[in-house]
Design a protein around this motif. Structure first.
Motif, PDB file in Angstrom:
ATOM      1  N   ASP A 146      77.717  42.718  78.577  1.00 28.23           N
ATOM      2  CA  ASP A 146      77.203  43.699  78.821  1.00 28.23           C
ATOM      3  C   ASP A 146      77.708  44.831  80.158  1.00 28.23           C
ATOM      4  OD1 ASP A 146      75.080  43.402  77.158  1.00 28.23           O
ATOM      5  OD2 ASP A 146      73.764  42.625  78.433  1.00 28.23           O
ATOM      6  N   ARG A 147      78.270  44.374  80.733  1.00 24.11           N
ATOM      7  CA  ARG A 147      79.389  45.060  81.914  1.00 24.11           C
ATOM      8  C   ARG A 147      80.224  45.473  80.683  1.00 24.11           C
ATOM      9  NH1 ARG A 147      83.317  46.087  84.090  1.00 24.11           N
ATOM     10  NH2 ARG A 147      84.433  44.862  83.215  1.00 24.11           N
ATOM     11  N   PHE A 148      81.480  44.772  79.923  1.00 25.61           N
ATOM     12  CA  PHE A 148      82.131  44.949  79.758  1.00 25.61           C
ATOM     13  C   PHE A 148      82.189  46.232  78.220  1.00 25.61           C
ATOM     14  CE2 PHE A 148      83.848  41.265  81.031  1.00 25.61           C
ATOM     15  CZ  PHE A 148      85.634  41.765  81.537  1.00 25.61           C
ATOM     16  N   VAL A 149      81.098  46.078  77.805  1.00 26.36           N
ATOM     17  CA  VAL A 149      80.572  46.853  76.930  1.00 26.36           C
ATOM     18  C   VAL A 149      80.024  48.868  77.917  1.00 26.36           C
ATOM     19  CG1 VAL A 149      78.334  47.985  75.892  1.00 26.36           C
ATOM     20  CG2 VAL A 149      79.543  45.831  75.592  1.00 26.36           C
ATOM     21  N   GLU A 150      79.079  48.150  78.925  1.00 26.42           N
ATOM     22  CA  GLU A 150      78.593  49.864  80.100  1.00 26.42           C
ATOM     23  C   GLU A 150      80.866  50.824  80.372  1.00 26.42           C
ATOM     24  OE1 GLU A 150      77.127  50.211  84.101  1.00 26.42           O
ATOM     25  OE2 GLU A 150      78.071  48.545  83.986  1.00 26.42           O
ATOM     26  N   GLU A 151      81.545  49.233  80.906  1.00 26.06           N
ATOM     27  CA  GLU A 151      82.875  49.632  81.351  1.00 26.06           C
ATOM     28  C   GLU A 151      84.003  50.938  79.900  1.00 26.06           C
ATOM     29  OE1 GLU A 151      85.609  46.956  83.311  1.00 26.06           O
ATOM     30  OE2 GLU A 151      86.740  47.064  80.730  1.00 26.06           O
ATOM     31  N   LEU A 152      83.618  50.102  78.474  1.00 27.77           N
ATOM     32  CA  LEU A 152      84.063  51.342  77.519  1.00 27.77           C
ATOM     33  C   LEU A 152      83.564  51.972  77.729  1.00 27.77           C
ATOM     34  CD1 LEU A 152      86.193  51.442  74.796  1.00 27.77           C
ATOM     35  CD2 LEU A 152      84.098  50.282  74.080  1.00 27.77           C
ATOM     36  N   GLY A 153      81.908  52.227  77.725  1.00 29.67           N
ATOM     37  CA  GLY A 153      81.359  53.224  77.607  1.00 29.67           C
ATOM     38  C   GLY A 153      82.027  54.724  78.998  1.00 29.67           C
ATOM     39  N   GLN A 154      82.387  54.003  79.896  1.00 31.20           N
ATOM     40  CA  GLN A 154      82.495  54.540  81.217  1.00 31.20           C
ATOM     41  C   GLN A 154      83.945  55.486  81.464  1.00 31.20           C
ATOM     42  OE1 GLN A 154      81.822  51.544  84.426  1.00 31.20           O
ATOM     43  NE2 GLN A 154      80.271  52.536  84.527  1.00 31.20           N
ATOM     44  N   ILE A 155      84.903  54.647  80.246  1.00 35.66           N
ATOM     45  CA  ILE A 155      86.207  55.274  80.189  1.00 35.66           C
ATOM     46  C   ILE A 155      86.467  56.617  79.352  1.00 35.66           C
ATOM     47  CG2 ILE A 155      88.484  53.836  79.104  1.00 35.66           C
ATOM     48  CD1 ILE A 155      87.836  51.219  79.829  1.00 35.66           C
ATOM     49  N   THR A 159      82.006  49.972  87.020  1.00 34.10           N
ATOM     50  CA  THR A 159      81.006  49.515  87.864  1.00 34.10           C
ATOM     51  C   THR A 159      81.940  47.510  87.973  1.00 34.10           C
ATOM     52  OG1 THR A 159      78.957  49.760  86.114  1.00 34.10           O
ATOM     53  CG2 THR A 159      78.935  47.655  87.238  1.00 34.10           C
ATOM     54  N   GLY A 160      82.170  47.467  89.215  1.00 36.07           N
ATOM     55  CA  GLY A 160      82.355  46.504  89.855  1.00 36.07           C
ATOM     56  C   GLY A 160      84.103  46.976  90.213  1.00 36.07           C
ATOM     57  N   GLY A 161      84.908  48.303  90.012  1.00 38.15           N
ATOM     58  CA  GLY A 161      86.367  48.736  90.704  1.00 38.15           C
ATOM     59  C   GLY A 161      86.922  49.355  89.794  1.00 38.15           C
ATOM     60  N   ASN A 162      87.994  49.797  89.235  1.00 35.22           N
ATOM     61  CA  ASN A 162      88.790  50.184  89.215  1.00 35.22           C
ATOM     62  C   ASN A 162      89.921  49.368  87.507  1.00 35.22           C
ATOM     63  OD1 ASN A 162      88.002  52.614  90.560  1.00 35.22           O
ATOM     64  ND2 ASN A 162      89.769  51.303  92.644  1.00 35.22           N
ATOM     65  N   SER A 195      92.067  41.566  84.668  1.00 32.54           N
ATOM     66  CA  SER A 195      92.570  41.529  83.943  1.00 32.54           C
ATOM     67  C   SER A 195      94.353  42.690  84.920  1.00 32.54           C
ATOM     68  CB  SER A 195      92.980  41.418  82.695  1.00 32.54           C
ATOM     69  OG  SER A 195      93.072  42.743  81.780  1.00 32.54           O
ATOM     70  N   GLY A 196      95.782  42.031  83.978  1.00 32.09           N
ATOM     71  CA  GLY A 196      96.803  43.152  83.765  1.00 32.09           C
ATOM     72  C   GLY A 196      96.815  43.573  85.218  1.00 32.09           C
ATOM     73  N   LYS A 197      96.686  45.132  85.299  1.00 40.29           N
ATOM     74  CA  LYS A 197      97.093  46.373  86.777  1.00 40.29           C
ATOM     75  C   LYS A 197      95.795  46.640  86.843  1.00 40.29           C
ATOM     76  CE  LYS A 197     101.190  48.146  85.163  1.00 40.29           C
ATOM     77  NZ  LYS A 197     102.602  48.994  85.017  1.00 40.29           N
ATOM     78  N   SER A 198      94.450  45.958  86.058  1.00 45.85           N
ATOM     79  CA  SER A 198      92.669  46.723  86.930  1.00 45.85           C
ATOM     80  C   SER A 198      92.618  45.851  88.123  1.00 45.85           C
ATOM     81  CB  SER A 198      92.065  46.349  85.821  1.00 45.85           C
ATOM     82  OG  SER A 198      92.356  47.054  84.866  1.00 45.85           O
ATOM     83  N   ASP A 199      91.728  46.233  88.851  1.00 44.27           N
ATOM     84  CA  ASP A 199      91.179  45.738  89.755  1.00 44.27           C
ATOM     85  C   ASP A 199      91.263  44.103  89.501  1.00 44.27           C
ATOM     86  OD1 ASP A 199      91.704  47.632  91.561  1.00 44.27           O
ATOM     87  OD2 ASP A 199      89.682  48.378  91.675  1.00 44.27           O
TER      88      ASP A 199
END
Length: 288
Positions: free
Chosen positions: A75-84, A9-12, A60-64
């Motif tokens: 909440d978005r970072f929690v969602e991101e972890l599940g997506q990974i 959600t939000g990028g790569n 951050s880093g090499k991410s978008d």
């Protein structure tokens, strides 16, 4: 090594997988908010036993690095972890979170996801109100002139000045990183934190919390995380041994360890000891 990008959600986001050991993989949640995976570099040594998954959280880093401040919330970072996890097919895994990464880990685990084998809370911040109390005591250990500069700049809203940043270094060298120099890998542009994410979620410094994480506190809910757990910190850590040990009591049967020569970054200050403790804990869990 395998690396690539995953759409969230939000990028790569950028990820890297090191190791081909047959044991259960471990995913690493870096500090920040807005930090990168680079400081975890020594943990590649765990790859002898298992796959080690590094990733740079969005922004951050090499991410978008999208210019959308609404993305910078837990909440978005929690969602991101599940997506990974889903993208990499991590049906079973261990989780290691450091600093802000422990807030992310705790919030993720309170949703009771399946397949998590254990959790390592490294230099955790699980109660921002308690963190603020601990840093207030740390600040009192600084020279009076440094305390005055920090207090005045925060009061006047001038925390973006060189005066404030210079004074902040006095805090950092006592309670964040005590060695004289950092590994050369930390000089990479990909190791640089994103101050926008940090300021939005946390604030201008480790001891001045003004962002949307202010008030975060999961202490009373830690007992809901019914997993093998290890809590660690440095002897001189801003995440104080007394506070971290208190967190460990909230999870019966958990392990507590202090790295005696470290502040907040024991994986850089005492890498051999840190890796050894992590490996021993994971092996213990898997033998059970």
């Amino acid at each position: 090594m395998k690396e690539g990008y995953i759409a969230v959600t939000g990028g790569n986001v950028y990820y890297k997988i090191v190791g081909d050991g047959s044991k259960t993989p471990i995913i690493l949640l870096h500090g920040g908010p807005g930090g990168t995976h680079v400081p975890f570099m020594h943990l590649e040594n765990l790859g002898n036993d298992r796959q080690v998954i590094f990733y740079d959280q969005l922004g951050s880093g090499k991410s978008d690095r999208p210019n959308d401040h609404s993305l910078w919330n837990i909440d978005r970072f929690v969602e991101e972890l599940g997506q990974i996890r889903e993208a990499l097919g991590l049906s079973k895994l261990h989780i290691l979170g450091h600093s802000w990464g422990t807030m992310l880990a705790a919030s993720y685990l309170l949703n009771q996801p399946e397949g998590v084998q254990s959790i390592i809370f490294s230099s955790p911040c699980l109660s921002v109100p308690q963190w603020e109390k601990d840093q207030a005591l740390h600040l009192k250990q600084l020279p009076e002139e440094v305390q005055e500069i920090l207090s005045r700049c925060e009061r006047e809203g001038t925390t973006d000045t060189e005066e404030y940043k210079t004074a902040m270094k006095e805090f950092n060298k006592r309670f964040v990183y005590r060695l004289d120099s950092k590994p050369k890998e930390m000089e990479s542009p990909y190791a640089k934190s994103n101050s926008i994410v940090y300021n939005t979620m946390w604030g201008p410094s480790e001891f001045c919390t003004t962002g949307n994480l202010k008030g975060y506190d999961v202490t009373e809910r830690l007992k809901e995380i019914q997993l093998p757990a290890m809590f660690t910190c440095g002897r001189y850590d801003e995440a104080t041994p007394q506070t971290v040990e208190g967190y460990s009591h909230c999870l019966p049967g958990s392990i507590f360890h202090v790295y005696e020569q470290s502040a907040h970054l024991p994986y850089l200050e005492e890498p051999a000891e840190y890796i050894g403790r992590v490996r021993s804990f994971l092996d213990h869990v898997e033998k059970q």
